[in-house]
Design a protein around this motif. Structure first.
Motif, PDB file in Angstrom:
ATOM      1  N   UNK A  51       0.845  -1.202   0.000  1.00  0.00           N
ATOM      2  CA  UNK A  51       0.000   0.000   0.000  1.00  0.00           C
ATOM      3  C   UNK A  51       0.881   1.254   0.000  1.00  0.00           C
ATOM      4  N   UNK A  52       1.893   1.277   0.854  1.00  0.00           N
ATOM      5  CA  UNK A  52       2.811   2.411   0.918  1.00  0.00           C
ATOM      6  C   UNK A  52       3.467   2.648  -0.441  1.00  0.00           C
ATOM      7  N   UNK A  53       3.974   1.585  -1.053  1.00  0.00           N
ATOM      8  CA  UNK A  53       4.659   1.720  -2.334  1.00  0.00           C
ATOM      9  C   UNK A  53       3.728   2.177  -3.448  1.00  0.00           C
ATOM     10  N   UNK A  54       2.474   1.732  -3.407  1.00  0.00           N
ATOM     11  CA  UNK A  54       1.481   2.183  -4.392  1.00  0.00           C
ATOM     12  C   UNK A  54       1.249   3.684  -4.261  1.00  0.00           C
ATOM     13  N   UNK A  55       1.071   4.144  -3.026  1.00  0.00           N
ATOM     14  CA  UNK A  55       0.861   5.570  -2.773  1.00  0.00           C
ATOM     15  C   UNK A  55       2.103   6.355  -3.175  1.00  0.00           C
ATOM     16  N   UNK A  56       3.270   5.872  -2.784  1.00  0.00           N
ATOM     17  CA  UNK A  56       4.530   6.549  -3.105  1.00  0.00           C
ATOM     18  C   UNK A  56       4.705   6.689  -4.615  1.00  0.00           C
ATOM     19  N   UNK A  57       4.393   5.648  -5.352  1.00  0.00           N
ATOM     20  CA  UNK A  57       4.532   5.688  -6.809  1.00  0.00           C
ATOM     21  C   UNK A  57       3.570   6.699  -7.438  1.00  0.00           C
ATOM     22  N   UNK A  58       2.305   6.670  -7.009  1.00  0.00           N
ATOM     23  CA  UNK A  58       1.314   7.595  -7.571  1.00  0.00           C
ATOM     24  C   UNK A  58       1.648   9.042  -7.223  1.00  0.00           C
ATOM     25  N   UNK A  59       1.999   9.276  -5.963  1.00  0.00           N
ATOM     26  CA  UNK A  59       2.332  10.630  -5.527  1.00  0.00           C
ATOM     27  C   UNK A  59       3.608  11.111  -6.217  1.00  0.00           C
ATOM     28  N   UNK A  60       4.618  10.258  -6.267  1.00  0.00           N
ATOM     29  CA  UNK A  60       5.883  10.639  -6.901  1.00  0.00           C
ATOM     30  C   UNK A  60       5.710  11.001  -8.363  1.00  0.00           C
TER      31      UNK A  60
END
Length: 99
Positions: A75-84
């Protein structure tokens, strides 16, 4: 989703951000809430655009409420990728974004 009184806080946020050297953007990780804030016209995108428009180039992205997803690294990595991806589109450089 808009918080109560959100529009009342925007001028204060702009005033404070215009004096800052860096920003902390707190993003809720709860399913549905992240997606709502990150949807077209969502607060998360609005705040990121405002920060960059005010000349801020360094930002800390705090992913909040990770306990709601069982501290899921996926979940963290999904959010990080979208936000980044979005942050670089609006002008932030990858090295200036800290999670």
């Amino acid at each position: 989703r808009w918080s109560p009184g959100h529009r009342d806080f925007v001028p204060t946020m702009i005033s404070g951000a215009s004096l800052a050297n860096a920003a902390v953007l707190v993003i809720e990780s709860t399913r549905g809430d992240f997606e709502g804030g990150f949807s077209e016209g969502g607060q998360t995108k609005e705040h990121a655009i405002l920060l960059r428009s005010l000349g801020l180039s360094r930002i800390v992205v705090c992913v909040n409420k990770m306990d709601d997803s069982g501290f899921s690294e996926d979940r963290f990595n999904t959010i990080k990728e979208q936000v980044g991806t979005f942050m670089t589109k609006v002008g932030f450089k990858g090295d200036d974004i800290v999670y």
